[in-house]
Design a protein around this motif. Structure first.
Motif, PDB file in Angstrom:
ATOM      1  N   UNK A  67      -6.038 -22.275  22.597  1.00 27.78           N
ATOM      2  CA  UNK A  67      -7.340 -22.052  22.950  1.00 27.78           C
ATOM      3  C   UNK A  67      -8.092 -23.306  23.395  1.00 27.78           C
ATOM      4  N   UNK A  68      -7.569 -24.244  23.864  1.00 31.30           N
ATOM      5  CA  UNK A  68      -8.219 -25.540  24.341  1.00 31.30           C
ATOM      6  C   UNK A  68      -8.719 -25.222  25.977  1.00 31.30           C
ATOM      7  N   UNK A  69      -7.788 -24.541  26.931  1.00 29.73           N
ATOM      8  CA  UNK A  69      -8.284 -24.296  28.005  1.00 29.73           C
ATOM      9  C   UNK A  69      -8.096 -22.663  28.311  1.00 29.73           C
ATOM     10  N   UNK A  70      -8.981 -22.357  29.406  1.00 28.61           N
ATOM     11  CA  UNK A  70      -9.143 -21.193  29.967  1.00 28.61           C
ATOM     12  C   UNK A  70      -9.177 -21.133  31.687  1.00 28.61           C
ATOM     13  N   UNK A  71      -8.588 -20.053  32.041  1.00 30.35           N
ATOM     14  CA  UNK A  71      -8.940 -19.960  33.305  1.00 30.35           C
ATOM     15  C   UNK A  71      -9.994 -19.303  33.939  1.00 30.35           C
ATOM     16  N   UNK A  72     -10.865 -19.287  34.418  1.00 31.91           N
ATOM     17  CA  UNK A  72     -12.219 -18.665  35.086  1.00 31.91           C
ATOM     18  C   UNK A  72     -12.052 -18.847  36.485  1.00 31.91           C
ATOM     19  N   UNK A  73     -12.081 -17.660  37.183  1.00 33.65           N
ATOM     20  CA  UNK A  73     -12.049 -17.718  38.668  1.00 33.65           C
ATOM     21  C   UNK A  73     -11.219 -18.690  39.364  1.00 33.65           C
ATOM     22  N   UNK A  74     -10.015 -18.657  38.826  1.00 36.09           N
ATOM     23  CA  UNK A  74      -9.027 -19.830  39.377  1.00 36.09           C
ATOM     24  C   UNK A  74      -9.224 -21.313  39.124  1.00 36.09           C
ATOM     25  N   UNK A  75     -10.149 -21.329  38.038  1.00 34.24           N
ATOM     26  CA  UNK A  75     -10.461 -22.974  37.878  1.00 34.24           C
ATOM     27  C   UNK A  75     -10.081 -23.044  36.335  1.00 34.24           C
ATOM     28  N   UNK A  76      -9.618 -24.184  36.083  1.00 38.48           N
ATOM     29  CA  UNK A  76      -9.285 -24.749  34.446  1.00 38.48           C
ATOM     30  C   UNK A  76     -10.286 -25.121  33.778  1.00 38.48           C
ATOM     31  N   UNK A  77     -10.769 -24.388  32.742  1.00 35.03           N
ATOM     32  CA  UNK A  77     -11.864 -24.943  32.194  1.00 35.03           C
ATOM     33  C   UNK A  77     -11.751 -25.209  30.577  1.00 35.03           C
ATOM     34  N   UNK A  78     -12.006 -26.418  30.205  1.00 29.27           N
ATOM     35  CA  UNK A  78     -11.788 -26.976  28.716  1.00 29.27           C
ATOM     36  C   UNK A  78     -12.610 -26.299  27.857  1.00 29.27           C
ATOM     37  N   UNK A  79     -12.223 -25.741  26.898  1.00 24.68           N
ATOM     38  CA  UNK A  79     -13.180 -25.137  25.932  1.00 24.68           C
ATOM     39  C   UNK A  79     -13.565 -26.088  24.851  1.00 24.68           C
ATOM     40  N   UNK A  80     -14.682 -25.806  24.452  1.00 25.06           N
ATOM     41  CA  UNK A  80     -15.575 -26.851  23.329  1.00 25.06           C
ATOM     42  C   UNK A  80     -15.405 -25.852  22.191  1.00 25.06           C
ATOM     43  N   UNK A  81     -15.079 -26.817  20.965  1.00 22.87           N
ATOM     44  CA  UNK A  81     -14.958 -26.150  19.898  1.00 22.87           C
ATOM     45  C   UNK A  81     -16.086 -26.613  18.710  1.00 22.87           C
ATOM     46  N   UNK A  82     -16.682 -25.559  18.160  1.00 19.16           N
ATOM     47  CA  UNK A  82     -17.797 -25.976  17.196  1.00 19.16           C
ATOM     48  C   UNK A  82     -17.223 -26.242  15.848  1.00 19.16           C
ATOM     49  N   UNK A  83     -17.176 -27.495  15.540  1.00 22.33           N
ATOM     50  CA  UNK A  83     -16.378 -28.080  14.185  1.00 22.33           C
ATOM     51  C   UNK A  83     -17.066 -27.426  13.071  1.00 22.33           C
ATOM     52  N   UNK A  84     -18.326 -27.052  13.151  1.00 18.25           N
ATOM     53  CA  UNK A  84     -18.796 -26.509  11.768  1.00 18.25           C
ATOM     54  C   UNK A  84     -18.268 -25.269  11.618  1.00 18.25           C
ATOM     55  N   UNK A  85     -17.999 -24.262  12.833  1.00 14.18           N
ATOM     56  CA  UNK A  85     -17.198 -23.132  12.608  1.00 14.18           C
ATOM     57  C   UNK A  85     -15.988 -23.250  11.790  1.00 14.18           C
ATOM     58  N   UNK A  86     -15.355 -24.456  12.031  1.00 14.05           N
ATOM     59  CA  UNK A  86     -13.710 -24.554  11.597  1.00 14.05           C
ATOM     60  C   UNK A  86     -13.832 -25.019  10.007  1.00 14.05           C
ATOM     61  N   UNK A  87     -15.025 -25.411   9.625  1.00 15.23           N
ATOM     62  CA  UNK A  87     -15.039 -25.926   8.295  1.00 15.23           C
ATOM     63  C   UNK A  87     -15.133 -24.659   7.255  1.00 15.23           C
ATOM     64  N   UNK A  88     -15.325 -23.492   7.821  1.00 13.03           N
ATOM     65  CA  UNK A  88     -15.511 -22.312   6.853  1.00 13.03           C
ATOM     66  C   UNK A  88     -14.178 -22.145   6.071  1.00 13.03           C
TER      67      UNK A  88
END
Length: 88
Positions: A67-88
């Motif tokens: 889940x670190x990258x996605x492909x949008x309209x033929x472009x690689x995009x790095x996904x940002x992760x909200x660390x607060x959401x991971x602490x739950x």
């Protein structure tokens, strides 16, 4: 392969190459732009272990599955992760 082993140096393992790819994605880029930037970055930083295009694509697969990258309209995009959401 994902982490360094006897046969795979630390600068060539999939996690290290994945981190190097993410450094190239400060803005969305095409796959070929990212590949060219990665090769230049590795050369500039003294990483002389070979990374083939197949290894690059395998690393993109790992990044996508994490889940670190996605492909949008033929472009690689790095996904940002909200660390607060991971602490739950």
């Amino acid at each position: 392969m994902i982490t360094p082993t006897k046969g795979i140096t630390p600068d060539r393992c999939l996690l290290a190459v994945g981190a190097q790819i993410l450094l190239q994605l400060e803005e969305p880029r095409s796959v070929s732009q990212t590949w060219a930037r990665l090769k230049r970055w590795r050369s500039d930083h003294g990483h002389h272990s070979p990374v083939s295009f197949n290894w690059f694509v395998l690393t993109l697969d790992v990044l996508y599955s994490m889940g670190a990258v996605e492909l949008h309209r033929d472009l690689l995009v790095a996904r940002s992760v909200n660390a607060a959401a991971l602490e739950r």
